[in-house]
Write a protein that holds these residues in place. Structure first.
Motif, PDB file in Angstrom:
ATOM      1  N   THR A   1       0.831  -1.213   0.000  1.00  0.00           N
ATOM      2  CA  THR A   1       0.000   0.000   0.000  1.00  0.00           C
ATOM      3  C   THR A   1       0.860   1.255   0.000  1.00  0.00           C
ATOM      4  OG1 THR A   1      -0.103  -0.018   2.399  1.00  0.00           O
ATOM      5  CG2 THR A   1      -1.876  -1.153   1.229  1.00  0.00           C
TER       6      THR A   1
ATOM      7  N   THR B   1      -9.167 -15.376  -0.273  1.00  0.00           N
ATOM      8  CA  THR B   1      -9.511 -13.949  -0.296  1.00  0.00           C
ATOM      9  C   THR B   1      -9.684 -13.407   1.116  1.00  0.00           C
ATOM     10  OG1 THR B   1     -10.683 -14.331  -2.377  1.00  0.00           O
ATOM     11  CG2 THR B   1     -11.137 -12.260  -1.241  1.00  0.00           C
TER      12      THR B   1
ATOM     13  N   ASP C   1      -7.101 -10.752   3.511  1.00  0.00           N
ATOM     14  CA  ASP C   1      -7.558  -9.553   4.210  1.00  0.00           C
ATOM     15  C   ASP C   1      -7.019  -9.482   5.631  1.00  0.00           C
ATOM     16  OD1 ASP C   1      -8.971  -7.914   2.611  1.00  0.00           O
ATOM     17  OD2 ASP C   1     -10.939  -8.749   3.082  1.00  0.00           O
TER      18      ASP C   1
ATOM     19  N   ARG D   1      -6.047 -13.590  -7.435  1.00  0.00           N
ATOM     20  CA  ARG D   1      -6.437 -12.210  -7.636  1.00  0.00           C
ATOM     21  C   ARG D   1      -5.622 -11.351  -6.689  1.00  0.00           C
ATOM     22  NH1 ARG D   1     -11.786 -10.326  -4.759  1.00  0.00           N
ATOM     23  NH2 ARG D   1     -10.588  -8.432  -4.977  1.00  0.00           N
TER      24      ARG D   1
ATOM     25  N   ARG E   1      -4.981  -8.460  -3.863  1.00  0.00           N
ATOM     26  CA  ARG E   1      -5.575  -7.958  -2.641  1.00  0.00           C
ATOM     27  C   ARG E   1      -4.586  -7.005  -2.028  1.00  0.00           C
ATOM     28  NH1 ARG E   1     -10.754  -8.257  -1.844  1.00  0.00           N
ATOM     29  NH2 ARG E   1     -11.022  -7.174   0.117  1.00  0.00           N
ATOM     30  N   ARG E   2      -5.005  -5.781  -1.791  1.00  0.00           N
ATOM     31  CA  ARG E   2      -4.064  -4.849  -1.188  1.00  0.00           C
ATOM     32  C   ARG E   2      -4.027  -5.114   0.304  1.00  0.00           C
ATOM     33  NH1 ARG E   2      -2.219   0.115  -3.785  1.00  0.00           N
ATOM     34  NH2 ARG E   2      -3.481   1.316  -2.361  1.00  0.00           N
ATOM     35  N   SER E   3      -2.837  -5.173   0.844  1.00  0.00           N
ATOM     36  CA  SER E   3      -2.714  -5.465   2.261  1.00  0.00           C
ATOM     37  C   SER E   3      -3.213  -4.273   3.072  1.00  0.00           C
ATOM     38  CB  SER E   3      -1.269  -5.737   2.618  1.00  0.00           C
ATOM     39  OG  SER E   3      -0.550  -4.526   2.595  1.00  0.00           O
ATOM     40  N   ARG E   4      -3.782  -4.579   4.219  1.00  0.00           N
ATOM     41  CA  ARG E   4      -4.083  -3.503   5.159  1.00  0.00           C
ATOM     42  C   ARG E   4      -2.804  -3.193   5.904  1.00  0.00           C
ATOM     43  NH1 ARG E   4      -9.579  -4.456   6.288  1.00  0.00           N
ATOM     44  NH2 ARG E   4     -10.520  -4.628   4.249  1.00  0.00           N
TER      45      ARG E   4
ATOM     46  N   ARG F   1      -6.116   3.037  -6.799  1.00  0.00           N
ATOM     47  CA  ARG F   1      -6.413   2.135  -7.905  1.00  0.00           C
ATOM     48  C   ARG F   1      -7.480   2.742  -8.783  1.00  0.00           C
ATOM     49  NH1 ARG F   1      -8.130  -2.976  -4.740  1.00  0.00           N
ATOM     50  NH2 ARG F   1      -8.926  -1.302  -3.484  1.00  0.00           N
TER      51      ARG F   1
END
Lengths: 205, 327
Positions: free
Chosen positions: A42, A120, A124, A172, A174-177, A197
């Motif tokens: 991020t 998924t 997260d 797919r 997934r942007r890390s938190r 994005r």
């Protein structure tokens, strides 16, 4: 005389595609298929200081959480002759090889699970902390520091090992938190240095 | 995506009951926005109450006006002959929205409740007061080309993305709502909220309240109306600037005027002072010019969206000229 020209021909997969019956690559069911979901940086520049994947590893169906800490190192094998797709300039960018963040959205990990949904969800749950550095996001502002690539600079550039094996199955992004870094300037630099994005998916209006 | 539970209901009462007292319950109809938000991590309802089986799909036009069930699909409303004839601005706004596939799924009620397209709102990695109150607004200093020039606050400058809501605001529609505390009718101009210091609340709906219908009063200006949408590409794109315009002209003089704009406000933006300029004046280019000048008064552009001010002025001018020719 050939009849292959001047006559309409049906695509062999045309009906399947327009009726939605065609199978995407990710929709083929194979025995023991695992599914991967990628975790993305991020921030645009800096380094990963911490990755907490414990909750993801405990999540249902998760087989592995692969990051630079545990990714298998693969040796870079120089190909002879150099394949024509290799660019004239630049260096190889290995994935999951070190803690360095080189661009926003960089792939920094992958969660493997028994189902796509489990992967998924678990992706997260991964928390990443960064030590952020200012990023160059303007070509114009960077021009004074630019220099032409020469044989000398290219030879000096490292050739790190190439990327880790990618998992089979659907994947797919997934942007890390990010967990909030302790450094106080963290979020403001993120804001100026990372582009959001572009919107994806459906639009209503 | 967070795990959630799912219940399908077939009446408004059952829907309200299904959501009542549950933190994080959300109604789902077409799902064209909510599913995206859930996949992106911008929304994480704990329970989905599926209202697709509710008998709220009517599209009826009578002497009083138009009544749309909350579950009428965008495509069905846009194709209705009476809507096209007596409320062209509504049909045009719907047809300018999304794609045929999305319009086949998306409901009228859901359209009014869709969330902003602000890219910071839809990216959980970024600060956003609307998604995560108190984290700050990334757009104020960031990429704000698509953001609002009207109605913003220091906490949020995101635009409301609906097209048809702009037409409905111009025509003084009323939103019919049922909830745990009973039924109420909300004028659509009061339905969407300005962000103020609580941008996480898009509308005045209370938890568990459900839109059941939208009513639009009949008017001469509604019959002679038009929706102009300007965007970065010609289809499947949200508005940079849009204008809903309606005029009733009698003997060359404007008797009734309706003007609202999209893509420029934090809620669908009625242009009342511009309407006042039109009333009683001759339906001429000079009058439209004066109204267009008035339409941009009070605009507060951000660093990257000053172009919207001039674009709005010209869009108002063109929309009025178009309906003026119809009248």
């Amino acid at each position: 005389v050939s009849t292959a020209t001047g006559e309409p021909l049906s695509r062999v997969d045309g009906i399947a595609k327009v009726t939605g019956a065609a199978t995407y690559a990710a929709e083929f069911a194979r025995p023991d298929l695992a599914h991967g979901v990628i975790i993305q940086s991020t921030i645009a520049k800096g380094r990963i200081t911490e990755i907490d994947s414990s909750a993801a590893e405990r999540a249902p169906g998760v087989l592995a959480v692969i990051t630079h800490r545990n990714a298998p190192e693969l040796p870079y094998q120089k190909q002879h002759p150099t394949p024509p797709v290799d660019p004239e300039v630049g260096v190889q960018l290995p994935m999951l090889h070190d803690a360095l963040i080189r661009h926003n959205g960089q792939h920094i990990g992958v969660v493997i699970a028994e189902t796509f949904e489990q992967a998924t969800y678990a992706a997260d749950l991964v928390r990443v902390a960064y030590a952020e550095e200012p990023a160059a996001t303007s070509v114009e502002a960077s021009l004074p520091h630019a220099s032409p690539v020469t044989e000398a600079t290219r030879a000096a550039a490292p050739r790190p090992p190439t990327g880790a094996a990618s998992p089979t199955g659907r994947s797919r992004r997934r942007r890390s938190r990010s967990t909030r870094p302790t450094s106080s300037r963290a979020r403001t630099t993120t804001r100026s240095s990372s582009t959001p994005r572009s919107p994806s998916g459906t639009a209503t209006g | 995506m967070q795990p959630f539970d799912y219940v399908a209901v077939s009446s408004p009462d059952a829907a309200i009951q299904g959501a009542a007292g549950r933190d994080g319950a959300a109604f789902i109809a077409g799902g064209t926005d909510l599913m995206q938000l859930m996949k992106e991590g911008a929304a994480a309802p704990r329970r989905l109450v599926d209202i697709n089986a509710l008998p709220c799909t009517e599209i009826s036009v009578g002497p009083e006006g138009l009544r749309l069930g909350a579950l009428a699909r965008m495509s069905d409303v846009a194709d209705d002959p009476a809507v096209r004839k007596r409320f062209p601005v509504i049909a045009e706004a719907l047809l300018a929205s999304a794609s045929a596939q999305v319009r086949n799924m998306a409901s009228i009620g859901g359209n009014l409740l869709q969330r902003t397209r602000c890219t910071y709102f839809r990216d959980p990695a970024m600060p956003c007061n609307k998604r995560a109150p108190g984290t700050g607004c990334s757009a104020l200093e960031g990429d704000n080309r698509l953001h609002a020039i009207f109605g913003g606050s220091e906490h949020c400058v995101a635009t409301h993305p609906s097209d048809v809501a702009v037409a409905l605001v111009a025509l003084d529609a009323v939103v019919e709502v049922q909830g745990p505390a009973g039924a109420r009718r909300i004028p659509i101009r009061d339905f969407h909220r300005l962000p103020g210091d609580a941008p996480e609340r898009d509308t005045v709906l209370e938890p568990g309240e459900l839109i059941v219908a939208v009513e639009v009063p009949a008017s001469a200006a509604a019959c002679c109306s038009h929706y102009l949408k300007l965007r970065d590409r010609a289809s499947f794109e949200f508005a940079l600037v849009s204008v809903a315009a309606g005029l009733d002209v009698d003997d060359g003089a404007i008797q009734e005027a309706r003007l609202a704009a999209g893509g420029v406000g934090t809620k669908p933006w009625r242009l009342r002072t511009a309407e006042e300029v039109l009333l009683g004046r001759p339906a001429t280019a000079e009058t439209y010019q004066a109204a267009a000048e008035r339409a941009i008064e009070g605009a507060r552009p951000l660093a990257l969206n000053a172009f919207k001010v001039e674009l709005l002025r010209r869009a108002v001018l063109r929309a009025l000229a178009t309906v003026g020719d119809m009248a």
